[in-house]
Design an enzyme around this catalytic site. Structure first.
Site, mmCIF file in Angstrom:
data_model
loop_
_atom_site.group_PDB
_atom_site.id
_atom_site.type_symbol
_atom_site.label_atom_id
_atom_site.label_comp_id
_atom_site.label_asym_id
_atom_site.label_seq_id
_atom_site.Cartn_x
_atom_site.Cartn_y
_atom_site.Cartn_z
ATOM 1 C CB SER A 38 -0.930 0.006 1.222
ATOM 2 O OG SER A 38 -0.193 -0.154 2.423
ATOM 3 C CG HIS A 243 -1.360 3.700 4.498
ATOM 4 N ND1 HIS A 243 -2.212 3.143 5.425
ATOM 5 C CD2 HIS A 243 -0.800 2.664 3.811
ATOM 6 C CE1 HIS A 243 -2.180 1.828 5.303
ATOM 7 N NE2 HIS A 243 -1.329 1.510 4.340
#
Length: 262
Positions: A38, A243
């Site tokens: 990711s 993230h």
């Protein structure tokens, strides 16, 4: 004396012309394949994702690099949640003898990234530290062989490619100015896990003869609890948490990759 001067001017102009033409020709010949998890697919940057559950973003560093370099081909294979086994089973098949550039971030999910964050968010300081230590033990003892398998497959399938392995940042500034959130003990523990993962990955990358991009220094001053975040804290949707945001991809990862590739 005028004739030699003219000759020199012509030679200089010709050399300049060759230099000017060679850069676009080289860029046009680049066949780029972006593998990984990711952090490479761009989860955390918001907006619309493609690739179904792989969640590939137009704001991810591989796409940004391709936009600015215009390679001959670009295959964006990185997938949210990917582990080393996923790279071997469903990503490396995109490589070939004509692949000239490969990028990848991998290993965080193998080491239990999601469970570490969950445990540290919900548990005590000691519970968090213990879980991070378990992840570090895994990274030191079991992850190296998994990374070796991935890197060996990349070498076999794309023997002429430049391979750039990008690491993960430290998550937290310690001490930081967060009004709420994890304790300094938890933040330090999580950062130590990121350091161990970087050290292990760097060693295996060097053994493979690839290039490792240690992103931690570039991220200094942009961690969670700093004044200029390149990383999401706990946010909505939850999968975007922890993230890189758009700035993390565009100002952190992209310049680091560009510095290597030219």
């Amino acid at each position: 004396m005028r004739r030699p001067f003219r000759v020199l001017l012509c030679l200089a102009a010709t050399a300049l012309g060759f230099t000017t033409l060679s850069a676009p020709a080289y860029a046009a010949a680049e066949n780029y394949v972006a593998l990984g998890d990711s952090y490479s697919s761009g989860v955390g940057t918001g907006g619309t994702y493609s690739g179904g559950s792989c969640k590939r973003s137009t704001n991810a560093y591989p796409r940004l690099w391709a936009n600015t370099h215009a390679p001959a081909s670009f295959n964006f294979i990185a997938c949210s949640g990917a582990k080393t086994a996923d790279v071997l089973n469903s990503q490396v098949s995109a490589l070939s003898a004509s692949t000239s550039l490969v990028t990848i971030s991998i290993g965080g999910n193998d080491a239990g990234f999601v469970d570490v964050i969950t445990t540290c968010t919900l548990g005590s300081d000691s519970t968090c530290t213990n879980r991070v230590n378990q992840a570090k033990t895994f990274a030191q003892n079991e992850l190296p062989a998994r990374l070796d398998n991935v890197y060996n497959q990349i070498k076999q399938r794309a023997p002429s490619a430049r391979v750039v392995v990008l690491g993960y940042p430290r998550f937290y500034k310690v001490p930081g100015s967060c009004s709420v959130g994890l304790s300094d003990t938890k933040r330090s523990a999580i950062n130590s896990g990121a350091d161990t993962l970087a050290q292990v990955t760097a060693a295996r990358v060097a053994a493979a003869g690839f290039t490792f991009v240690d992103i931690r220094n570039a991220w200094t001053g942009h961690e969670i609890c700093s004044g200029d975040l390149w990383l999401n804290s706990l946010t909505w949707p939850v999968e975007e948490s922890y993230h890189p945001n758009k700035n993390g991809q565009a100002r952190g990862y992209l310049p680091a990759l560009t510095a290597i590739t030219g």
